[in-house]
Write a protein that holds these residues in place. Structure first.
Motif, PDB file in Angstrom:
ATOM      1  N   GLU A 104      29.239  30.724  32.647  1.00 17.60           N
ATOM      2  CA  GLU A 104      28.442  30.922  33.798  1.00 17.60           C
ATOM      3  C   GLU A 104      29.137  30.687  35.091  1.00 17.60           C
ATOM      4  O   GLU A 104      29.102  31.545  36.179  1.00 17.60           O
ATOM      5  CB  GLU A 104      27.326  30.100  33.703  1.00 17.60           C
ATOM      6  N   ARG A 105      29.917  29.608  35.357  1.00 16.09           N
ATOM      7  CA  ARG A 105      31.010  29.484  36.253  1.00 16.09           C
ATOM      8  C   ARG A 105      31.850  30.382  36.359  1.00 16.09           C
ATOM      9  O   ARG A 105      32.145  30.794  37.800  1.00 16.09           O
ATOM     10  CB  ARG A 105      31.504  28.113  35.928  1.00 16.09           C
ATOM     11  N   ALA A 106      32.435  30.922  35.354  1.00 20.14           N
ATOM     12  CA  ALA A 106      33.191  32.145  35.585  1.00 20.14           C
ATOM     13  C   ALA A 106      32.678  33.337  36.140  1.00 20.14           C
ATOM     14  O   ALA A 106      33.230  33.857  37.174  1.00 20.14           O
ATOM     15  CB  ALA A 106      34.102  32.412  33.920  1.00 20.14           C
ATOM     16  N   LEU A 107      31.530  33.631  35.689  1.00 15.60           N
ATOM     17  CA  LEU A 107      30.899  35.019  36.081  1.00 15.60           C
ATOM     18  C   LEU A 107      30.730  34.840  37.651  1.00 15.60           C
ATOM     19  O   LEU A 107      30.746  35.691  38.546  1.00 15.60           O
ATOM     20  CB  LEU A 107      29.562  34.942  35.336  1.00 15.60           C
ATOM     21  N   VAL A 108      30.257  33.534  37.992  1.00 12.60           N
ATOM     22  CA  VAL A 108      30.016  33.455  39.446  1.00 12.60           C
ATOM     23  C   VAL A 108      31.385  33.546  40.071  1.00 12.60           C
ATOM     24  O   VAL A 108      31.469  34.236  41.365  1.00 12.60           O
ATOM     25  CB  VAL A 108      29.565  31.904  39.865  1.00 12.60           C
ATOM     26  N   LEU A 109      32.513  32.968  39.697  1.00 12.30           N
ATOM     27  CA  LEU A 109      33.655  33.044  40.723  1.00 12.30           C
ATOM     28  C   LEU A 109      34.046  34.610  40.493  1.00 12.30           C
ATOM     29  O   LEU A 109      34.577  35.116  41.706  1.00 12.30           O
ATOM     30  CB  LEU A 109      34.897  32.408  39.792  1.00 12.30           C
ATOM     31  N   VAL A 110      34.016  35.340  39.322  1.00 12.57           N
ATOM     32  CA  VAL A 110      34.499  36.653  39.308  1.00 12.57           C
ATOM     33  C   VAL A 110      33.593  37.568  40.415  1.00 12.57           C
ATOM     34  O   VAL A 110      33.878  38.625  40.969  1.00 12.57           O
ATOM     35  CB  VAL A 110      34.304  37.350  37.887  1.00 12.57           C
ATOM     36  N   ARG A 111      32.127  37.451  40.496  1.00  8.55           N
ATOM     37  CA  ARG A 111      31.289  38.065  41.354  1.00  8.55           C
ATOM     38  C   ARG A 111      31.887  37.828  42.786  1.00  8.55           C
ATOM     39  O   ARG A 111      31.673  38.700  43.543  1.00  8.55           O
ATOM     40  CB  ARG A 111      29.948  37.576  41.099  1.00  8.55           C
ATOM     41  N   GLN A 112      32.339  36.596  43.179  1.00  8.72           N
ATOM     42  CA  GLN A 112      32.711  36.144  44.409  1.00  8.72           C
ATOM     43  C   GLN A 112      33.995  37.014  44.726  1.00  8.72           C
ATOM     44  O   GLN A 112      33.950  37.552  45.749  1.00  8.72           O
ATOM     45  CB  GLN A 112      32.740  34.643  44.584  1.00  8.72           C
ATOM     46  N   GLN A 113      34.845  37.105  43.867  1.00  8.57           N
ATOM     47  CA  GLN A 113      35.988  37.901  43.915  1.00  8.57           C
ATOM     48  C   GLN A 113      35.664  39.408  44.165  1.00  8.57           C
ATOM     49  O   GLN A 113      36.389  39.919  44.949  1.00  8.57           O
ATOM     50  CB  GLN A 113      36.924  37.709  42.858  1.00  8.57           C
ATOM     51  N   ASP A 115      32.981  40.712  45.325  1.00  9.37           N
ATOM     52  CA  ASP A 115      32.342  40.681  46.865  1.00  9.37           C
ATOM     53  C   ASP A 115      33.334  40.657  47.838  1.00  9.37           C
ATOM     54  O   ASP A 115      33.090  41.224  48.804  1.00  9.37           O
ATOM     55  CB  ASP A 115      31.116  39.616  46.945  1.00  9.37           C
ATOM     56  N   ALA A 116      34.409  40.067  47.613  1.00 14.88           N
ATOM     57  CA  ALA A 116      35.388  39.538  48.464  1.00 14.88           C
ATOM     58  C   ALA A 116      36.394  40.854  48.560  1.00 14.88           C
ATOM     59  O   ALA A 116      37.527  40.889  49.361  1.00 14.88           O
ATOM     60  CB  ALA A 116      36.134  38.379  48.376  1.00 14.88           C
ATOM     61  N   GLY A 117      36.141  41.609  47.507  1.00 11.30           N
ATOM     62  CA  GLY A 117      37.191  43.052  47.514  1.00 11.30           C
ATOM     63  C   GLY A 117      38.317  42.709  46.837  1.00 11.30           C
ATOM     64  O   GLY A 117      39.211  43.566  46.605  1.00 11.30           O
ATOM     65  N   VAL A 118      38.475  41.439  46.001  1.00 12.66           N
ATOM     66  CA  VAL A 118      39.688  41.126  45.203  1.00 12.66           C
ATOM     67  C   VAL A 118      39.484  41.633  44.001  1.00 12.66           C
ATOM     68  O   VAL A 118      40.163  41.902  43.413  1.00 12.66           O
ATOM     69  CB  VAL A 118      40.074  39.560  45.476  1.00 12.66           C
ATOM     70  N   GLY A 119      38.347  41.194  43.163  1.00 10.60           N
ATOM     71  CA  GLY A 119      38.178  41.559  41.886  1.00 10.60           C
ATOM     72  C   GLY A 119      37.361  42.974  41.668  1.00 10.60           C
ATOM     73  O   GLY A 119      37.036  43.749  42.645  1.00 10.60           O
ATOM     74  N   THR A 120      37.188  43.474  40.490  1.00  8.09           N
ATOM     75  CA  THR A 120      36.652  44.729  40.261  1.00  8.09           C
ATOM     76  C   THR A 120      35.307  44.484  39.337  1.00  8.09           C
ATOM     77  O   THR A 120      35.093  43.587  38.764  1.00  8.09           O
ATOM     78  CB  THR A 120      37.645  45.576  39.402  1.00  8.09           C
ATOM     79  N   GLU A 121      34.731  45.601  39.224  1.00  4.28           N
ATOM     80  CA  GLU A 121      33.293  45.490  38.429  1.00  4.28           C
ATOM     81  C   GLU A 121      33.568  45.427  36.892  1.00  4.28           C
ATOM     82  O   GLU A 121      32.741  45.009  36.126  1.00  4.28           O
ATOM     83  CB  GLU A 121      32.685  47.098  38.827  1.00  4.28           C
TER      84      GLU A 121
END
Length: 347
Positions: A104-113, A115-121
């Motif tokens: 759950e913590r990892a999911l929050v971090l990935v979603r934040q990334q 939203d910041a344009g660093v991560g992907t869907e």
């Protein structure tokens, strides 16, 4: 079983019932009067036969008692193992719950990334899938715990739905093991500590006594007692009183069938004892070998693996906060830590 064995002991202690014979012979062919014969015969029970019957019944009682104690110890073993299984599953549940929180913590971090344009869907979807699988494992472990608790209730004679409270459920899982033993000590423990061997010894003794009893039954049966005879010839009557004897002549039936059966029964009792000793010795040596290997593995994990796991977790947490590693690297490190702790629990 003890009641049935005690009934055999009562039967073995009884003396045989007396026999009474009665005969009346009227005169025929014009002979006047009649003749009356009466006998009361007691079987002369051979003292060694009666003692063999009592010893056989007594050995059966000891056999049953040893079987009861052996069954109690087997039940104790099953209860302890099942209790340990429940504790182990509860410890695994704690690990899975920690893994769910980690996902759950990892999911929050990935979603934040994202939203910041660093991560992907795609990274978000993969993390959600891992979280869903971990939650499924959490549900599965709850089912296993329920089954294990119902089995524990069954062994304890409790209703399946009884909420049995285990006093050690909130404590860390710890297993106390025996100290290592030598070959001689292992052999002594097997021979002295296994109650089923005592039951098999009593079974062999009972078979031996029954064989003796079958051999004694080859001897002729002797009966003796008073005999009374009355002869009447018109108004005159003659009375006779004296001892009577009866003996069975064993010409055709010398109890060969029962003797062969009891010999076979004694040999089977001996073979059962030898087979059980062989099996118990093999199980004991195998258990000692497993104990030695498991102890070495547990010591190595407690001294080397688990401290390294905790250290790596701290380092990866700091690296993630400093943005020195990617989220997925941190997840893989946490997965390895959880898997190492699972392996430790299994050991």
């Amino acid at each position: 079983e003890i009641g049935g064995a005690e009934a055999l002991l009562i039967q073995a202690s009884l003396w045989p019932n007396p026999e009474i014979g009665f005969g009346m012979q009227p005169g025929i062919g014009g002979t006047p009067g009649f003749q009356l014969d009466t006998e009361l015969l007691f079987e002369l029970l051979k003292p060694w036969e009666r003692s063999a019957r009592i010893e056989s019944a007594s050995a059966r009682i000891e056999e049953v008692r040893a079987e009861i104690v052996a069954q109690e110890w087997r039940l104790v073993r099953e209860v302890r193992l099942q209790h340990l299984e429940v504790r182990l599953l509860e410890a695994k549940r704690t690990l899975i719950q920690e893994e769910v929180a980690l996902r759950e913590r990892a999911l929050v971090l990935v979603r934040q990334q994202r939203d910041a344009g660093v991560g992907t869907e795609l990274e978000v979807s993969a993390t959600e899938l891992e979280l869903a699988n971990t939650r499924r494992e959490a549900l599965a472990i709850e089912t296993e715990i329920g089954s294990a608790r119902r089995e524990l209730n069954r062994l304890l004679g409790l209703p399946p739905s009884f909420a049995l409270r285990l006093a050690e459920s909130e404590r860390p899982l710890a297993v106390a093991v025996f100290d290592d033993v030598s070959d001689d000590d292992l052999e002594r423990r097997v021979l002295e500590g296994r109650f089923e061997l005592g039951g098999l010894e009593s079974a062999y003794a009972r078979a031996e006594h029954e064989l003796r009893l079958a051999v004694y039954r080859q001897l002729p049966i002797l009966r003796t007692g008073p005999s009374y005879s009355l002869e009447s010839e018109g108004p005159e009557r003659d009375h006779y009183l004296g001892p009577a004897f009866s003996i069975e002549i064993p010409i055709f039936d010398r109890n060969q069938g029962e003797i062969a059966e009891k010999e076979n029964q004694r040999e089977r009792a001996r073979a059962a004892y030898v087979s059980t000793v062989h099996r118990l010795r093999a199980e004991a040596y195998e258990a000692r070998d497993l104990l030695r290997r498991a102890r070495i593995e547990v010591d190595a994990q407690e001294k080397d693996v688990l401290p390294l796991v905790r250290r790596n977790q701290d380092l990866y947490d700091r690296a993630l906060e400093a943005r020195e590693i990617e989220v997925f690297d941190w997840i893989l490190a946490q997965e390895r830590a959880v898997e190492a702790r699972r392996t430790y629990l299994e050991t």
